[in-house]
Enzyme design. Sequence first.
Site, short mmCIF file in Angstrom:
data_model
loop_
_atom_site.label_atom_id
_atom_site.label_comp_id
_atom_site.label_asym_id
_atom_site.label_seq_id
_atom_site.Cartn_x
_atom_site.Cartn_y
_atom_site.Cartn_z
CG ASP A 112 -2.11 1.30 1.43
OD1 ASP A 112 -1.56 2.04 0.68
OD2 ASP A 112 -2.78 0.80 1.81
CG ASP A 113 -0.04 4.78 0.24
OD1 ASP A 113 -0.81 4.46 -0.61
OD2 ASP A 113 -0.39 5.26 1.15
CB CYS A 116 -6.15 3.55 -1.21
SG CYS A 116 -4.89 3.92 -0.35
CG ASP A 131 -2.67 0.83 -2.95
OD1 ASP A 131 -1.20 0.66 -2.98
OD2 ASP A 131 -3.38 1.15 -2.40
#
Length: 542
Positions: A81-82, A115, A351
């Site tokens: 994530d990120d 996201c 993502d």
Amino acid sequence: MLPSSRRALASVCLLLAALLGVTGGGLSAGGAEEPDRRQARAEQGRDEQDRDVRRPAAAPAAAPAVAAKQRRPNIVLITTDDQTDTDMSAMPRTRRLLGDKGVDFVRAISPHPLCCPARASLLTGQYAHNNGVEHNDGPYGGWDRFRSFEEGVHLRRNLGTYLQDAGYTTGFIGKMLNGYAADRRRPRGWDLWDPTLGRTYAFVDTDFENDGDPETPKGYIADVMADRADRFLRRASERGRPFFLWASHVAPHDGTVNGRFIGEPIPAPRHRDLHRKAKPPSLKRSSFNEEDVSDKPRYLRRRTASRKDMTHLHRQRLRSLAAVDEANAAMLRRLKKLGELEDTLVVFTSDNGFLLGEHRLRGKNFPYEENLQVPLLVRGPGLDRGVRSTAPASIVDLPATFLDAAGVWETASQRRRVDGASLLPAARGAESTGLSGTALVQAGTSLAAARKKGHGWLFRGVRTARYTYVRHHTGEVELYDRDVDPHQVRNLVHVGSGKLTRRGKEYADVLAELKRRLRALDDCRGSKQCEKAFGPTPDPGS
């Protein structure tokens, strides 16, 4: 009998059962890369202490049933994530076990750099304008939009149902779309449904759905994820069918303490002293604290970022990824012990990327390379090994890739259920891959100014191997030639009018062509339209 052979025989039985109308039960859980990105990966040495996952001995000559199974590999998708592309420097195990054993797509992007839109694209195989999820919240965002779009079509039909119908045991573990915990409406297609519920960003003692029987396992979230994935892999392997698992990690997303975001992720205690001298690559870029941002949209003009703060954040992000790196290695070790590794397609990506002071910005949902570019490592049977591919690739292509591996891509493509194209030809070294060199890039917003115009778009544009062209909801425009301006500091059009600047006067044909491509893609549906081949882009002054 070896697990792979047992599954091959079971696949034949499953086919016979399907013909008789018998169904199975569920599974309980109980262009060249940017120079500094090349350097960031190259400078990270091998981790000599971590044992390699070696290829098992060759199996005896396969019977026809086994040959059929080999065309239907297991599939494991791992997401963070990120995470930026350069953050891979902190993941030596993942680089070695996936990148060195497979294909590194060095030009991969997330065309929806946020996201929920990114995860919705992975769940549906569709761009946001087709699946309805444009943002994390608001009327066009989050789990509420996903479940309610077109009277709940995604709850009835998604990547899980496509693969389950193809005979796969399916499982999801980890972070789902924002807002899922408030509704908890389980979509069809998943033998194991185990998304996080509460304390997702606390990184410890996180609540999990646990197939409808919520529980709160103690421990650091990446370690808990590894344990839950291990349990799924062992049980799925015993079923004698190919399996699909999506492990959706939280790192290196910002963490929370007492429910409030603290502006940085929370590493596992054992990793808190790592990377003490690491510096973010952004500090060396001409875009860091960009001196003149008058050519950027007004709503993106910010005060300068703190070098100290960005450095601290960068180190915390790398530290949080260390546990994910260990979890990835543990998953591959389990696949090897089960005799499944060489029959499994393993994909690792994120993502979206993340800005650390470039253009004075921090975070995501911006149309710049550090947001769009993501790591994408693919390992599997019949794929190239140790190859760095410059083929155009997008996370929207991953569902198409999985359906291709499962042997049901043609049907899904004909029904326009997915917008991407399979990456398997490119991963096998094919010269003609069917991948378009022009990608639609877009981002949503919950801003009232955009909603008043009847949509939730923040910006929409197109990106090629060389150019980025974007129109913002404010009417402001950006055009960059990344071959001569890799850090996107010189907008070639007047941001307000969209007309070419003096510096950009030679780009008239380029601008006209990119506008044409955006018009062609802005409402595309299905891979034939969204992966349209436009041919080469014009050169400046042509």
